[in-house]
Design a protein around this motif. Sequence first.
Motif, PDB file in Angstrom:
ATOM      1  N   ARG A 159       0.817  -1.221   0.000  1.00 16.65           N
ATOM      2  CA  ARG A 159       0.000   0.000   0.000  1.00 16.65           C
ATOM      3  C   ARG A 159       0.849   1.270   0.000  1.00 16.65           C
ATOM      4  O   ARG A 159       0.433   2.289  -0.570  1.00 16.65           O
ATOM      5  N   VAL A 160       2.009   1.237   0.643  1.00 20.97           N
ATOM      6  CA  VAL A 160       2.800   2.470   0.769  1.00 20.97           C
ATOM      7  C   VAL A 160       4.160   2.378   0.073  1.00 20.97           C
ATOM      8  O   VAL A 160       4.873   3.377  -0.018  1.00 20.97           O
ATOM      9  N   GLY A 161       4.536   1.191  -0.429  1.00 17.25           N
ATOM     10  CA  GLY A 161       5.843   1.026  -1.045  1.00 17.25           C
ATOM     11  C   GLY A 161       6.920   0.797  -0.002  1.00 17.25           C
ATOM     12  O   GLY A 161       6.716   1.008   1.197  1.00 17.25           O
ATOM     13  N   LYS A 162       8.070   0.361  -0.453  1.00 15.39           N
ATOM     14  CA  LYS A 162       9.198   0.185   0.462  1.00 15.39           C
ATOM     15  C   LYS A 162       9.797   1.542   0.805  1.00 15.39           C
ATOM     16  O   LYS A 162       9.892   2.415  -0.057  1.00 15.39           O
ATOM     17  N   GLU A 163      10.191   1.694   2.049  1.00 17.15           N
ATOM     18  CA  GLU A 163      10.851   2.933   2.482  1.00 17.15           C
ATOM     19  C   GLU A 163      12.275   2.586   2.908  1.00 17.15           C
ATOM     20  O   GLU A 163      12.487   1.809   3.832  1.00 17.15           O
TER      21      GLU A 163
END
Length: 250
Positions: A159-163
Amino acid sequence: MPEVSIITPCYNSANFLEETIQSVLNQKFTDWEWLVTDDCSSDDSVKIIKKINDSRITLTVAERNGGAGHARNLSLEKATGKFITFLDADDYWEPDFLEEMVSFMKKEKAELAYSNYARCDKSLNPKIADFQADKEVTFDNLLKTCRLSLLSSMYDSERVGKEYFPAGSKREDHVMWLNLLKKIPVGKPLPKTMAKYRMHASSISRKKTNIMKDQYLVYKDYMHFSTLKSWYYTANWALNGFMKYSKFFN
């Protein structure tokens, strides 16, 4: 694809590594991959990891010593799980950690969640009171104190991508969480103690020398705040940090 990717940096952790490994292998939730990056250890860390016969575990040996953030990034590049979570090579999870966190993430439709964790000595005996996951976390309140600990947090990478962790910062975990919370409105608390954090007197997170400067640079160099605004948040962070670790408040 596994549902959970566990990210672990390892550097000269042989004294504690077997307990950490067992805490992962004892998890009730079994649909995980464990990506361990050794950061050029000079002890038996690599040998200990290589002895494990489990196809879910992937060991990468870094070509150079680049620090914990760099090691985590190398593992993150290979991660395929929906949920991303972190465990340092000297920390410990209770058997229900992954099960409880994944269930909570799904039930709450959370993009980010964190739990309580016990603050222990080297033998995993309680040292001060457990850290409490008692507040929703937002970008604004995370500026004043970093309530998110890597070993007790999880986020939804679908949902938010890898950080990834920034290069050059000694407070790379705080910067990473702040960047993540720029993308989502809130991280949700799960008020249950399911992890144990070893408080080493010599660890970088506990050293006072230059720590104020390092935290100031989180705001000045990475959040691009003004000098005055950066010092304001540094002062708030220092006060909250004293209350977080002082035995007087615990």
